[in-house]
Structures are given as structure tokens and as C-alpha cells.
Design a protein around this motif. Structure first.
Motif, short mmCIF file in Angstrom:
data_model
loop_
_atom_site.label_atom_id
_atom_site.label_comp_id
_atom_site.label_asym_id
_atom_site.label_seq_id
_atom_site.Cartn_x
_atom_site.Cartn_y
_atom_site.Cartn_z
N LEU A 180 -0.52 -2.98 7.90
CA LEU A 180 0.23 -4.24 7.78
C LEU A 180 1.60 -4.04 7.14
CD1 LEU A 180 0.41 -7.33 7.99
CD2 LEU A 180 -0.80 -7.47 5.80
N PRO A 181 1.71 -3.40 5.97
CA PRO A 181 3.05 -3.24 5.39
C PRO A 181 3.96 -2.32 6.20
CG PRO A 181 1.42 -2.05 4.10
CD PRO A 181 0.66 -2.88 5.07
N LEU A 182 3.37 -1.34 6.91
CA LEU A 182 4.20 -0.45 7.72
C LEU A 182 4.83 -1.21 8.89
CD1 LEU A 182 1.97 2.78 7.82
CD2 LEU A 182 4.09 2.42 6.53
N LEU A 183 4.14 -2.22 9.40
CA LEU A 183 4.68 -3.00 10.52
C LEU A 183 5.62 -4.11 10.06
CD1 LEU A 183 1.51 -3.35 12.79
CD2 LEU A 183 3.49 -1.90 13.18
N ARG B 220 9.28 -3.32 6.62
CA ARG B 220 10.68 -2.98 6.87
C ARG B 220 11.50 -4.23 7.19
NH1 ARG B 220 13.48 -3.22 10.98
NH2 ARG B 220 11.64 -3.68 12.24
N GLU B 221 10.95 -5.11 8.05
CA GLU B 221 11.68 -6.31 8.46
C GLU B 221 11.91 -7.25 7.29
OE1 GLU B 221 10.14 -9.31 11.52
OE2 GLU B 221 11.37 -7.96 12.72
N GLN B 222 11.03 -7.20 6.28
CA GLN B 222 11.16 -8.08 5.12
C GLN B 222 11.83 -7.40 3.93
OE1 GLN B 222 7.53 -10.21 4.17
NE2 GLN B 222 6.88 -10.27 6.32
N ALA C 66 2.22 -2.69 -2.87
CA ALA C 66 0.90 -2.96 -3.45
C ALA C 66 -0.19 -2.85 -2.38
CB ALA C 66 0.88 -4.34 -4.10
N CYS C 67 0.13 -3.31 -1.19
CA CYS C 67 -0.83 -3.26 -0.08
C CYS C 67 -1.14 -1.81 0.31
CB CYS C 67 -0.24 -4.03 1.10
SG CYS C 67 -1.47 -4.72 2.21
N LEU C 68 -0.11 -0.98 0.39
CA LEU C 68 -0.32 0.44 0.71
C LEU C 68 -1.20 1.11 -0.34
CD1 LEU C 68 3.23 1.55 1.95
CD2 LEU C 68 1.12 1.62 3.27
N ALA C 69 -0.91 0.84 -1.62
CA ALA C 69 -1.72 1.42 -2.69
C ALA C 69 -3.17 0.94 -2.60
CB ALA C 69 -1.12 1.06 -4.06
N ALA C 70 -3.35 -0.34 -2.30
CA ALA C 70 -4.70 -0.88 -2.18
C ALA C 70 -5.44 -0.23 -1.02
CB ALA C 70 -4.65 -2.39 -1.98
N GLY C 71 -4.73 0.07 0.06
CA GLY C 71 -5.35 0.72 1.21
C GLY C 71 -5.93 2.08 0.84
N ILE C 72 -5.19 2.85 0.06
CA ILE C 72 -5.66 4.17 -0.36
C ILE C 72 -6.90 4.04 -1.25
CG2 ILE C 72 -5.05 6.24 -1.67
CD1 ILE C 72 -2.13 5.75 -0.76
N VAL C 73 -6.85 3.06 -2.17
CA VAL C 73 -8.00 2.82 -3.04
C VAL C 73 -9.23 2.42 -2.22
CG1 VAL C 73 -8.92 1.36 -4.88
CG2 VAL C 73 -6.59 2.25 -5.05
N LEU C 74 -9.02 1.54 -1.25
CA LEU C 74 -10.13 1.09 -0.42
C LEU C 74 -10.74 2.23 0.40
CD1 LEU C 74 -8.73 -2.35 0.81
CD2 LEU C 74 -10.81 -2.00 -0.55
N LEU C 75 -9.92 3.16 0.86
CA LEU C 75 -10.45 4.33 1.58
C LEU C 75 -11.34 5.17 0.66
CD1 LEU C 75 -7.51 5.65 3.79
CD2 LEU C 75 -9.65 4.61 4.56
N ALA C 76 -10.91 5.32 -0.60
CA ALA C 76 -11.72 6.07 -1.56
C ALA C 76 -13.04 5.35 -1.83
CB ALA C 76 -10.94 6.26 -2.86
#
Length: 489
Positions: free
Chosen positions: A236-239, A242-244, A252-262
Motif C-alpha cells: 500500500l505505501p509503495l503504491l 510517492r503520490e502523497q 509506519a505502514c512499511l514498518a508494520a508490514g515487516i513486524v507482521l511478517l515476523a
């Protein structure tokens, strides 16, 4: 004697039809679900103008399909293990067909993105069961042949999708324009569902039909939710970030994604220790060839999807080509793929993992030639792209089937759903993340012109292919026999 000879030939023909009819049916599903990731590329400029879509919405049309496919693929494989692989193949294809019609009828960009997300769910239910049916229906040399044909169909659908899309848009059937690329799925889907009920045998884990004694316990809904949330949090943040202007929520979303994978990985291990059935069996990751092959799969598809999308945008928006002209350029890439993909299985049995490495390096060389064939201010004709595109296609043809064979040759029927789901998920994860990351580079540089944006994003994809080549040396040397299995050495 003549009568006996004729009868023998008739029986032999009937036996061949019975043997290969299931493959023909499931490959229809393979073709449409792969095609629909790539066929939209040449239609994107028309979609953007027709629906007044933003660049982020255009990326979502491509990556959103890959995102939901990736998020639900493993669940789709497990559903097939539980309730029947043919049944879930048909259910997924039915959902895919209905949502294709919704895509074709989309009144605005938001509706189209939503329909594409739903279409990806249908593909996710269908796709892993294709590999499971293939793995449980065919053995020995027949399995090797079936996997080879499967890989070739995937490549043709990916590389030839742009040409087919261009032809369909140019034909403007019934004045539908770009919408016809989705309508075409409807009759194909209906025909494949009808044929599957007649020709494809049913199988499920623990039924005895696949020779496995796997238990069919409860579905791991928590694991599915964690995996889906992690993917959404990353893509979501990668898409949209940039535009925003990369606001705080995107980081924060990217960091949460890594935590959720763990957390997802910990959940898999804990569920397995309790004797449950996790969404993915952690034991499959104990095989080094599987881990390395899966990493290769992700990196390879990161560049595959993005390269086709950005090339289509460069050709149509940057060079002013029509959809059918852009499709003709893509035909050179498809020709390179066909030139090598048919020989790839035999080469893999002889040379093993080296085929993947060579293929990745050939494709990387193709990208390098493309970088030098694109001048920031134009100047070189479109024909200058053709040598690089041919090499790119030829290299990809040497990678797709060997990568699939490497992963599948180190598993057994008891884990068919889990491994097939992981393999297909790696592909779609790569597709979604690749489009998102390369889109950040491409659109970030678009202010300097399409040439600059395409050159740098293509250079990034050459680096990814070099990474694929390097990762192949982590895969154990494997002797792949014509039984479809591999022996680590």
C-alpha cells in the motif's frame, strides 16, 4: 489384421486424449490468470484516458491484482487440499470469470480497481490448485512434460499478452475498446469449467487419490489474516506513498508490514509445534533448495511484471505507439522466450541450476542493451530496442520452467497444496512488489522524460536479474531425472 490395427490406433488415441485432457483444461486456467496480469499493460493508457485515472490508480490496476492473488494463494491451495482441488479450481475460475465481466463493465477507475482486487482473489483460489492437480495427476516423464508445457504457457501468456491485448483493442469489437480484454475471459472461463467437470479428476489431501496420508484439519484463518495484512501493509505505501509525498503513515505502514511478517512466521512455527496445520508448513523451508528457489522466484518476478508494464508505458506514452504497434514490439520479446523455453526442460535435466543462472544473465544483458538503446531525448528508432528485448525474452525463457521444476522436485504429494501455494505466492508477491518499487523509480523520474524514467527503472531490473543469477549458486546441485524428482548433491 487391418481391423485390429485400426482398433489399436483408436484405443491409443483415446488413451492419449484421456491422459492429456486434464492438462489442457487446467492450462486454460493458467493462461487466463497469467494473461490478465499482463494483457492490461498495453491498455493502460487507454484506460487512463477513458476513466480519468491517476498514476496511482493505474499502478493499482496491475499491482492490486497481484496483491490479492499473493495474499490468498496459500489459502487457495489449502482449500483445495481440504475440499477438493478440482472443486476449488472450478470455484476460483468461476469467481475469476464473473469479476472479469465486472472489470469490463467498470464505470470509473475506483470500480475497476475494486473489480481487479476481487479478480485476484478468484485467481488465488484457482492458481495453486492448477499445480496441485498437475502434481497429483502426472508422474514420471509425463510430469516433466506437463511442467514444461505449464511453464511455456505461462511465458507465452506473459510475453504474448501485450500483443494479444493490442490486437483486441485495435479490433475494437462491438466498440468495446479496452474493455474487450476482460470480456474475452468470460467464454473461456465458462468452457473450461464445463470441461473440468468432465476431464479433471478430483483429489484432496488424505483422500488416497494423491498417495498422501495428510490430515485435513481446520483452516489456518489467523495465518491467512496475518499474511494478508503484512502484504497490504508493505504494498500500500509503495503504491500510494510517492503520490502523497511519503507521509508518516507510509513509513509506519512499511514498518508494520515487516513486524507482521515476523509475527506470521512465529505463528507458523507455534501452530506446527502444537500439532496443528499452519497455512504454510514450516518444514518445507528446511530444504535449502526450496528456500533459495523461492528467493529466486520472488526476485525474478519482481522484474518480470514491472518490465512489461513500464515498457508498455514507455512505448505508448513516451514514443507514441498505438496498442497494436506496442504489441508488435512485445512480439519480439515473446519470440525470444519461445526460442529458449521449449529447450529449457531438457537443458535443466542436463545442466541443473546453471540454466537458471545463464538465463538470468542473458536477460540482464538484454536489459543493459535496452538502457543504451533509450536516449533521454529520443533519437534512436524503436527498432534499436529489439535486440535487447529478444535477449530479455530468451533469458526469461531459460528461467521460468527451471525455477518451477527446482521447487517442485523437492516436495512430495502430501505437501502439494502448501508448496504449490508458496510457489505461486512467491510469483505474485514479486509481481506486486516489483510493480510498486519500480513504479516509485519510474514515476519519480518521469519529470525528466519517459526516456530517463525507463532507462533507470530498466537498470534496476538488470540488477535484480543479476541477483537471481547469484542466488542460484545457493541452490544445491541437483540431478533432475525424467521422473520429475531431484536428488541433492
Amino acid at each position: 489384421m487391418t481391423t485390429l490395427s485400426t482398433q489399436s490406433r483408436t484405443e491409443g488415441t483415446g488413451q492419449r486424449v484421456a491422459t492429456w485432457a486434464p492438462l489442457a483444461v487446467i492450462l486454460c486456467g493458467t493462461f487466463v490468470y497469467v494473461l490478465d496480469f499482463f494483457v492490461v499493460n498495453v491498455a493502460l493508457p487507454s484506460i487512463q484516458r477513458g476513466l480519468s485515472a491517476s498514476p496511482a490508480a493505474i499502478e493499482w490496476v496491475v499491482a492490486g491484482y497481484g496483491l490479492t492473488s499473493a495474499a490468498f494463494l496459500v489459502t487457495g491451495g489449502r482449500l483445495g487440499d481440504h475440499y477438493g482441488r478440482r472443486r476449488m479450481f472450478c470455484l476460483g475460475l468461476a469467481a475469476f470469470t464473473v469479476t472479469s465481466a465486472l472489470c469490463a463493465a467498470a464505470p470509473d477507475a475506483g470500480f475497476l480497481v475494486g473489480a481487479r482486487l476481487a479478480q485476484g482473489v478468484g485467481a488465488a483460489i484457482m492458481a495453486p490448485n492448477i499445480l496441485s492437480i498437475l502434481g497429483t495427476t502426472y508422474t514420471g516423464p509425463a510430469r516433466v512434460k506437463a511442467i514444461s508445457i505449464y511453464g511455456m504457457v505461462m511465458g507465452v501468456a506473459a510475453a504474448g499478452g501485450q500483443l494479444l491485448g493490442g490486437l483486441l483493442i485495435a479490433a475494437n469489437i462491438a466498440g468495446l475498446g479496452w474493455r474487450v480484454i476482460f470480456w474475452v475471459n468470460v467464454p473461456l472461463g465458462i468452457a473450461a469449467i464445463a470441461a473440468a467437470r468432465r476431464f479433471v479428476p478430483e483429489s484432496r489431501a488424505g483422500s488416497g487419490s494423491d498417495g498422501a496420508g495428510a490430515r485435513r484439519g481446520r483452516l489456518d484463518l489467523l495465518g491467512a489474516a496475518l499474511f494478508t495484512a503484512a502484504l497490504v501493509a508493505i504494498v500500500l505505501p509503495l503504491l500510494d506513498g510517492r503520490e502523497q509525498g511519503w507521509p508518516a503513515w507510509s513509513w509506519a505502514c512499511l514498518a508494520a508490514g515487516i513486524v507482521l511478517l515476523a509475527v506470521f512466521a512465529a505463528h507458523l512455527r507455534a501452530t506446527a509445534r502444537r500439532g496443528g496445520q499452519p497455512l504454510l508448513d514450516p518444514a518445507i523451508f528446511a530444504v535449502r533448495a526450496f528456500r533459495a528457489g523461492l528467493a529466486c522466484q520472488v526476485l525474478f518476478w519482481c522484474q518480470q511484471a514491472a518490465s512489461y508494464l513500464l515498457l508498455a508505458l514507455y512505448l505508448e506514452e513516451g514514443r507514441g505507439l498505438s496498442p497494436i504497434e506496442a504489441g508488435g514490439v512485445f512480439a519480439v520479446l515473446a519470440a525470444g522466450y519461445l526460442a529458449t523455453s521449449m529447450r529449457a526442460p531438457a537443458l535443466t535435466m542436463k545442466f541443473g541450476r546453471r540454466v537458471i543462472a545463464i538465463g538470468a544473465l542473458v536477460a540482464a544483458l538484454g536489459d543493459v542493451l535496452l538502457v543504451f538503446a533509450v536516449l533521454p531525448g529520443g533519437g534512436l528508432p524503436v527498432a534499436a530496442l529489439l535486440p535487447g528485448l529478444f535477449l530479455l525474452g530468451a533469458g526469461q525463457g531459460l528461467c521460468i520452467t527451471p525455477l518451477t521444476t527446482t521447487v517442485l522436485s523437492h516436495t512430495d504429494a502430501a505437501r502439494a497444496g502448501s508448496v504449490s501455494g508458496a510457489l505461486s505466492t512467491a510469483q505474485q508477491v514479486g509481481n506486486a512488489i516489483g510493480v510498486a518499487v519500480s513504479g516509485v523509480i519510474f514515476y519519480g523520474l518521469l519529470g525528466h522524460g519517459y526516456g530517463v524514467a525507463y532507462r533507470w527503472s530498466t537498470a534496476e531490473m538488470a540488477v535484480l536479474l543479476a541477483g537471481v543469477a547469484a542466488l542460484t549458486f545457493i541452490i544445491p546441485k541437483t540431478s533432475v531425472s525424467n521422473t520429475g524428482t531431484g536428488t541433492e548433491r
